[in-house]
Each structure stands twice: as C-alpha cells, then as structure tokens.
Design an enzyme around this catalytic site. Structure first.
Site, PDB file in Angstrom:
ATOM      1  N   SER A  20       0.827  -1.210   0.000  1.00  0.00           N
ATOM      2  CA  SER A  20       0.000   0.000   0.000  1.00  0.00           C
ATOM      3  C   SER A  20       0.863   1.261   0.000  1.00  0.00           C
ATOM      4  O   SER A  20       0.469   2.285  -0.562  1.00  0.00           O
ATOM      5  CB  SER A  20      -0.986   0.006   1.172  1.00  0.00           C
ATOM      6  OG  SER A  20      -0.326   0.187   2.398  1.00  0.00           O
ATOM      7  N   ASN A  21       2.030   1.206   0.611  1.00  0.00           N
ATOM      8  CA  ASN A  21       2.928   2.375   0.547  1.00  0.00           C
ATOM      9  C   ASN A  21       3.474   2.562  -0.866  1.00  0.00           C
ATOM     10  O   ASN A  21       3.649   3.695  -1.321  1.00  0.00           O
ATOM     11  CB  ASN A  21       4.062   2.253   1.568  1.00  0.00           C
ATOM     12  CG  ASN A  21       3.629   2.702   2.947  1.00  0.00           C
ATOM     13  OD1 ASN A  21       3.461   3.897   3.184  1.00  0.00           O
ATOM     14  ND2 ASN A  21       3.398   1.757   3.846  1.00  0.00           N
ATOM     15  N   ARG A  78      21.955 -13.435   2.163  1.00  0.00           N
ATOM     16  CA  ARG A  78      21.856 -11.970   2.128  1.00  0.00           C
ATOM     17  C   ARG A  78      22.785 -11.397   1.074  1.00  0.00           C
ATOM     18  O   ARG A  78      22.417 -10.512   0.299  1.00  0.00           O
ATOM     19  CB  ARG A  78      22.201 -11.406   3.504  1.00  0.00           C
ATOM     20  CG  ARG A  78      22.181  -9.899   3.547  1.00  0.00           C
ATOM     21  CD  ARG A  78      22.422  -9.359   4.924  1.00  0.00           C
ATOM     22  NE  ARG A  78      23.803  -9.537   5.340  1.00  0.00           N
ATOM     23  CZ  ARG A  78      24.279  -9.207   6.530  1.00  0.00           C
ATOM     24  NH1 ARG A  78      23.480  -8.722   7.437  1.00  0.00           N
ATOM     25  NH2 ARG A  78      25.545  -9.388   6.834  1.00  0.00           N
ATOM     26  N   MET A 103      11.058  -6.675   4.803  1.00  0.00           N
ATOM     27  CA  MET A 103      11.222  -7.319   6.110  1.00  0.00           C
ATOM     28  C   MET A 103      12.613  -7.906   6.350  1.00  0.00           C
ATOM     29  O   MET A 103      12.776  -8.761   7.217  1.00  0.00           O
ATOM     30  CB  MET A 103      10.155  -8.409   6.284  1.00  0.00           C
ATOM     31  CG  MET A 103       8.732  -7.889   6.223  1.00  0.00           C
ATOM     32  SD  MET A 103       8.427  -6.512   7.354  1.00  0.00           S
ATOM     33  CE  MET A 103       8.396  -7.382   8.913  1.00  0.00           C
ATOM     34  N   ARG A 104      13.611  -7.451   5.597  1.00  0.00           N
ATOM     35  CA  ARG A 104      14.966  -7.987   5.794  1.00  0.00           C
ATOM     36  C   ARG A 104      15.945  -6.850   6.080  1.00  0.00           C
ATOM     37  O   ARG A 104      15.714  -5.705   5.683  1.00  0.00           O
ATOM     38  CB  ARG A 104      15.422  -8.743   4.535  1.00  0.00           C
ATOM     39  CG  ARG A 104      14.601  -9.988   4.251  1.00  0.00           C
ATOM     40  CD  ARG A 104      14.951 -11.095   5.234  1.00  0.00           C
ATOM     41  NE  ARG A 104      14.265 -12.328   4.921  1.00  0.00           N
ATOM     42  CZ  ARG A 104      13.195 -12.776   5.587  1.00  0.00           C
ATOM     43  NH1 ARG A 104      12.676 -12.089   6.584  1.00  0.00           N
ATOM     44  NH2 ARG A 104      12.651 -13.923   5.252  1.00  0.00           N
ATOM     45  N   HIS A 122       8.495   3.331   9.217  1.00  0.00           N
ATOM     46  CA  HIS A 122       8.244   2.468  10.377  1.00  0.00           C
ATOM     47  C   HIS A 122       6.997   2.983  11.091  1.00  0.00           C
ATOM     48  O   HIS A 122       6.891   4.182  11.359  1.00  0.00           O
ATOM     49  CB  HIS A 122       9.458   2.503  11.315  1.00  0.00           C
ATOM     50  CG  HIS A 122       9.341   1.533  12.446  1.00  0.00           C
ATOM     51  ND1 HIS A 122       9.503   0.172  12.279  1.00  0.00           N
ATOM     52  CD2 HIS A 122       9.063   1.718  13.757  1.00  0.00           C
ATOM     53  CE1 HIS A 122       9.330  -0.432  13.440  1.00  0.00           C
ATOM     54  NE2 HIS A 122       9.064   0.480  14.355  1.00  0.00           N
ATOM     55  N   ASP A 154      20.421   3.504   8.496  1.00  0.00           N
ATOM     56  CA  ASP A 154      21.833   3.438   8.889  1.00  0.00           C
ATOM     57  C   ASP A 154      22.131   2.003   9.325  1.00  0.00           C
ATOM     58  O   ASP A 154      21.361   1.094   9.001  1.00  0.00           O
ATOM     59  CB  ASP A 154      22.171   4.491   9.964  1.00  0.00           C
ATOM     60  CG  ASP A 154      21.560   4.173  11.310  1.00  0.00           C
ATOM     61  OD1 ASP A 154      20.836   3.146  11.426  1.00  0.00           O
ATOM     62  OD2 ASP A 154      21.794   4.950  12.254  1.00  0.00           O
ATOM     63  N   ASP A 158      15.934   0.445  12.507  1.00  0.00           N
ATOM     64  CA  ASP A 158      14.997   1.557  12.763  1.00  0.00           C
ATOM     65  C   ASP A 158      15.649   2.691  13.558  1.00  0.00           C
ATOM     66  O   ASP A 158      15.013   3.291  14.446  1.00  0.00           O
ATOM     67  CB  ASP A 158      13.737   1.046  13.506  1.00  0.00           C
ATOM     68  CG  ASP A 158      13.016  -0.049  12.733  1.00  0.00           C
ATOM     69  OD1 ASP A 158      13.010   0.007  11.492  1.00  0.00           O
ATOM     70  OD2 ASP A 158      12.473  -0.966  13.370  1.00  0.00           O
ATOM     71  N   GLU A 187       0.933   7.044   7.027  1.00  0.00           N
ATOM     72  CA  GLU A 187       2.109   6.551   6.292  1.00  0.00           C
ATOM     73  C   GLU A 187       2.026   6.961   4.826  1.00  0.00           C
ATOM     74  O   GLU A 187       3.021   7.352   4.215  1.00  0.00           O
ATOM     75  CB  GLU A 187       2.200   5.022   6.375  1.00  0.00           C
ATOM     76  CG  GLU A 187       2.502   4.482   7.750  1.00  0.00           C
ATOM     77  CD  GLU A 187       2.737   2.979   7.745  1.00  0.00           C
ATOM     78  OE1 GLU A 187       3.402   2.487   6.824  1.00  0.00           O
ATOM     79  OE2 GLU A 187       2.257   2.305   8.668  1.00  0.00           O
TER      80      GLU A 187
END
Ligand code: GRF
Length: 209
Positions: A20-21, A78, A103-104, A122, A154, A158, A187
């Site tokens: 949705s974002n 990763r 989500m990673r 967030h 960074d 978060d 958001e």
C-alpha cells in the site's frame, strides 16, 4: 550524488508484502512526474502484493530470495540478494531506495553504499517501539499517541536520522488492527512527503534541514 537533481529521480521500492505504501508513492509520483518516477520494485517474496501492483503498471520488478537471519548463518543468502539487487539498481540508474514493508536487514556494506539514498518507513514514533509489531508494542505500553516515521537507513534497526513523523491518537478501544489502519493513512502521506523533501535537497543524512 547531491539532491536536487536536474532530472526526475529514479526510485526503487523494496517491499515484502501488500504494497500500500508503494501505491501511495506511485500516486504521488505518477509516470511523467517532473521530480520522481518509480523505476523498479524489488521483493524477497514472490507472492508480495507489491509485485502485482508493479506488474499491472509495467514497472520493472524483480524477486530474489533473502533468507531470514536465523536460516542464513554465514550471510551467504543476504550477500546473494544484495549482489542481485545491486545489478538491477545500477541497470535502472536508481537514485533513491525506498523500503516499504521490506522485512529484511541489509549488510553494513550495503547500508554504507546507499547511505543518504535509502529510506525506510516504520509505524511508530521512533525512537519508541523499534522492530516488529510496533503498533502492538504501543498498545501494550499504554501510550496515548502513536504514529509513523520516515527515516534514513543506517547500520542499526529503525535507528537512522529521522526525516519526518506523523502522529495519531491512540483511542481507548483500539485494537492492533484499528490502530494500524489509523497509522497507515498517515504513512501514505508521510512517505511521498519525505521523498519530496530529500529530492528537493531539504533533508540529508547528515542534517535534516
Ligand atoms: C507498513 O506499516 C510499514 O510501515 C511497515 O510495513 C507495512 C507495510 O505495508 N514497515 P504496505 O506493504 O506498504 O501496505
């Protein structure tokens, strides 16, 4: 690279879920917009709604597995994702990465390379309630105000420099779902606004002006 650019910026949106974002960003910066365009969407989840939204609009979209940390002890999964992502980011000449429900967590090297050019959203008023299920954390803490934060990424989780926040009340009969929905409306306003600030050169990693 320095913002503002003298051309529309190329955005990459990374999303693991519903998207949705992504939708909100696409509505704020439709194709042909003079400040930005969504040039690619990337996911670690082939079933992500965000990928479907990209496909519907013929936006280049990519999926590559990114194992959870527990299942990726030596970080090879990763690493493979980052190598793949970097290939597409270069090919699409991406200026700014927008993490939207991704989500990673990236490696320190990836974060460093994209410092000042990678944002996250967030659903809490950071620095409160970092990590998973922040809306539930807010309810459990009994706060009367919640919200969302758009920040630069960074090395932490978060923790990067905050670009902007939007606040909502927490109501006495709120559930995790009702509070999440109220925050989500904000958001969808916050992310495009934050992107705009950065692309206009009004928010930088070193100093949010
Ligand atoms: C949003 O609440 C975002 O803040 C969080 O994950 C959710 C993603 O929602 N990081 P969507 O996929 O953009 O609908």
């Amino acid at each position: 690279m320095q913002f503002p650019l003298n051309r529309p910026a190329n955005l990459a949106v990374f999303a693991s879920g519903r998207g949705s974002n992504l939708d909100a960003i696409l509505q704020a910066f439709p194709q042909g917009h003079k400040i930005a365009r969504v040039a690619m969407v990337m996911s670690d989840n082939a079933d992500a709604g965000a990928l479907e939204k990209a496909k519907q609009r013929a936006i280049p979209n990519y999926t590559f597995p990114f194992p959870a940390r527990k299942k990726d002890e030596n970080g090879q999964g990763r690493k493979a994702f980052e190598v793949e992502a970097e290939k597409y980011l270069q090919a699409q000449r991406i200026d700014l990465i927008c993490l939207a429900g991704f989500m990673r967590l990236f490696s320190p090297e990836f974060n460093e390379r994209w410092q000042g050019r990678m944002l996250n959203i967030h659903p809490s008023l950071l620095p409160d309630f970092k990590g998973l299920q922040p809306q539930r954390q807010a309810l459990e803490a009994g706060v009367t105000e919640a919200g969302c934060t758009v920040h630069f990424v960074d090395a932490g989780v978060d923790t990067g420099p905050i670009i902007l926040q939007k606040r909502v009340p927490v109501l006495p009969d709120d559930t995790e779902e009702s509070l999440s929905a109220r925050i989500l409306v904000q958001e969808h306003l916050a992310y495009p606004e934050a992107i705009h600030l950065i692309l206009m050169g009004k928010a930088r990693f070193e100093a949010v002006l």
